[in-house]
Design an enzyme around this catalytic site. Structure first.
Site, PDB file in Angstrom:
ATOM      1  N   ASP A   2       0.817  -1.218   0.000  1.00  0.00           N
ATOM      2  CA  ASP A   2       0.000   0.000   0.000  1.00  0.00           C
ATOM      3  C   ASP A   2       0.844   1.259   0.000  1.00  0.00           C
ATOM      4  OD1 ASP A   2      -2.875  -0.677   0.339  1.00  0.00           O
ATOM      5  OD2 ASP A   2      -2.042  -1.863   1.984  1.00  0.00           O
ATOM      6  N   ASN A  50      -9.368  -4.612  -7.687  1.00  0.00           N
ATOM      7  CA  ASN A  50      -8.612  -3.511  -8.312  1.00  0.00           C
ATOM      8  C   ASN A  50      -9.063  -3.173  -9.742  1.00  0.00           C
ATOM      9  OD1 ASN A  50      -5.390  -4.139  -6.694  1.00  0.00           O
ATOM     10  ND2 ASN A  50      -7.018  -2.731  -6.153  1.00  0.00           N
TER      11      ASN A  50
HETATM   12  C1  FPP Z   1      -1.562  -0.329  -3.561  1.00  0.00           C
HETATM   13  O1  FPP Z   1      -1.237   1.037  -3.460  1.00  0.00           O
HETATM   14  C2  FPP Z   1      -0.842  -0.913  -4.659  1.00  0.00           C
HETATM   15  C3  FPP Z   1      -1.417  -1.532  -5.722  1.00  0.00           C
HETATM   16  C4  FPP Z   1      -2.863  -1.709  -5.905  1.00  0.00           C
HETATM   17  C5  FPP Z   1      -0.606  -2.039  -6.813  1.00  0.00           C
HETATM   18  C6  FPP Z   1       0.582  -2.807  -6.367  1.00  0.00           C
HETATM   19  C7  FPP Z   1       1.458  -2.881  -7.501  1.00  0.00           C
HETATM   20  C8  FPP Z   1       2.753  -2.580  -7.491  1.00  0.00           C
HETATM   21  C9  FPP Z   1       3.558  -2.232  -6.318  1.00  0.00           C
HETATM   22  C10 FPP Z   1       3.414  -2.612  -8.788  1.00  0.00           C
HETATM   23  C11 FPP Z   1       4.415  -3.646  -8.882  1.00  0.00           C
HETATM   24  C12 FPP Z   1       4.082  -4.935  -8.288  1.00  0.00           C
HETATM   25  C13 FPP Z   1       4.068  -6.064  -8.982  1.00  0.00           C
HETATM   26  C14 FPP Z   1       3.770  -7.341  -8.313  1.00  0.00           C
HETATM   27  C15 FPP Z   1       4.368  -6.047 -10.413  1.00  0.00           C
HETATM   28  P1  FPP Z   1      -2.375   2.091  -3.726  1.00  0.00           P
HETATM   29  O2  FPP Z   1      -2.526   2.291  -5.197  1.00  0.00           O
HETATM   30  O3  FPP Z   1      -3.618   1.628  -3.051  1.00  0.00           O
HETATM   31  O4  FPP Z   1      -1.823   3.402  -3.150  1.00  0.00           O
HETATM   32  P2  FPP Z   1      -2.558   4.258  -2.058  1.00  0.00           P
HETATM   33  O5  FPP Z   1      -2.794   3.315  -0.915  1.00  0.00           O
HETATM   34  O6  FPP Z   1      -1.591   5.332  -1.718  1.00  0.00           O
HETATM   35  O7  FPP Z   1      -3.808   4.777  -2.710  1.00  0.00           O
END
Ligand code: FPP
Length: 212
Positions: A2, A50
């Site tokens: 996150d 997502n």
């Molecule tokens: C959550 O942060 C993250 C995600 C939904 C995506 C996770 C993906 C990556 C870290 C990219 C690379 C990973 C792989 C396995 C290729 P958020 O978008 O919810 O951020 P926030 O909590 O600040 O809104």
């Protein structure tokens, strides 16, 4: 993982830049985990929920999965084996585009000979789906519904119980992640956003193992 979006916004960057930084940090954390002799590392790359994010953000995260699964030389150098958990590509709710399916399949095959850490990527994954599906399959096989029959029908029966669950960016709650496997796990909650999660912080999380 996150906090990618918030990390980027706090720097005046688009959320996608946060995901890019998150993927790069994951590559660093994987190397750090290998040096620490961690046997299994499982990351939540994309959840069943997502898909409702803005199209451009979803497309970007999918591209980052292609990039991560494409790091074959680096994974092989580090003796890391790739596995995947998530909804089947041909299931009724399947949405995984072919280029991601191909990248996942290729990474699994091209790293299958490695004997070190197993890096499992949860893509189009949700624990509730996994548990419901395991129950359905156990029932269809006419086996009694027991902990051991269920454990045979989760996405990856080889995935061991979770020792430590890490939750970044100040989210002090559980998510739809490895709920079956995480019974008894220690939880490392941290305010650090995922792009800044460091090897030192990994050490602090690992130090929870074995504490009562
Ligand atoms: C959550 O942060 C993250 C995600 C939904 C995506 C996770 C993906 C990556 C870290 C990219 C690379 C990973 C792989 C396995 C290729 P958020 O978008 O919810 O951020 P926030 O909590 O600040 O809104």
């Amino acid at each position: 993982m996150d906090g990618n979006g918030r990390w980027a916004s706090s720097r005046g960057l688009p959320r996608t830049a946060g995901h890019t930084a998150g993927e790069e940090n994951l590559a660093d954390v994987v190397r750090a985990a290998v040096r620490r002799d961690i046997g299994w590392l499982t990351v939540f790359g994309f959840s069943t929920e997502n898909w409702v994010r803005p199209r451009a953000e979803v497309r970007h995260i999918l591209g980052l999965h292609e990039r991560l699964f494409g790091r074959i030389a680096e994974l092989n150098e580090n003796n890391v084996r790739i596995r995947w958990i998530g909804r089947p590509f041909d299931g009724p709710d399947a949405r995984t585009p072919r280029f991601v399916q191909r990248a996942i399949r290729k990474a699994i095959v091209d790293t299958a000979h490695n004997t070190g850490m197993v890096l499992t990527v949860a893509f189009d994954y949700g624990s509730r789906f996994e548990i419901m599906e395991a129950a359905r399959r156990a029932r269809n096989s006419n086996e009694p519904l027991t902990v051991s029959s269920m454990s045979r029908y989760v996405h990856d029966p080889l995935l061991p119980p979770v020792d430590v669950m890490i939750r970044t960016s100040g989210e002090i709650r559980v998510s739809n992640f490895l709920l079956w496997q995480a019974v008894g796990a220690a939880i490392h909650f941290t305010d650090t956003p995922w792009p800044e999660f460091s090897a030192e912080e990994l050490d602090r999380a690992i130090s929870l193992v074995g504490r009562q």
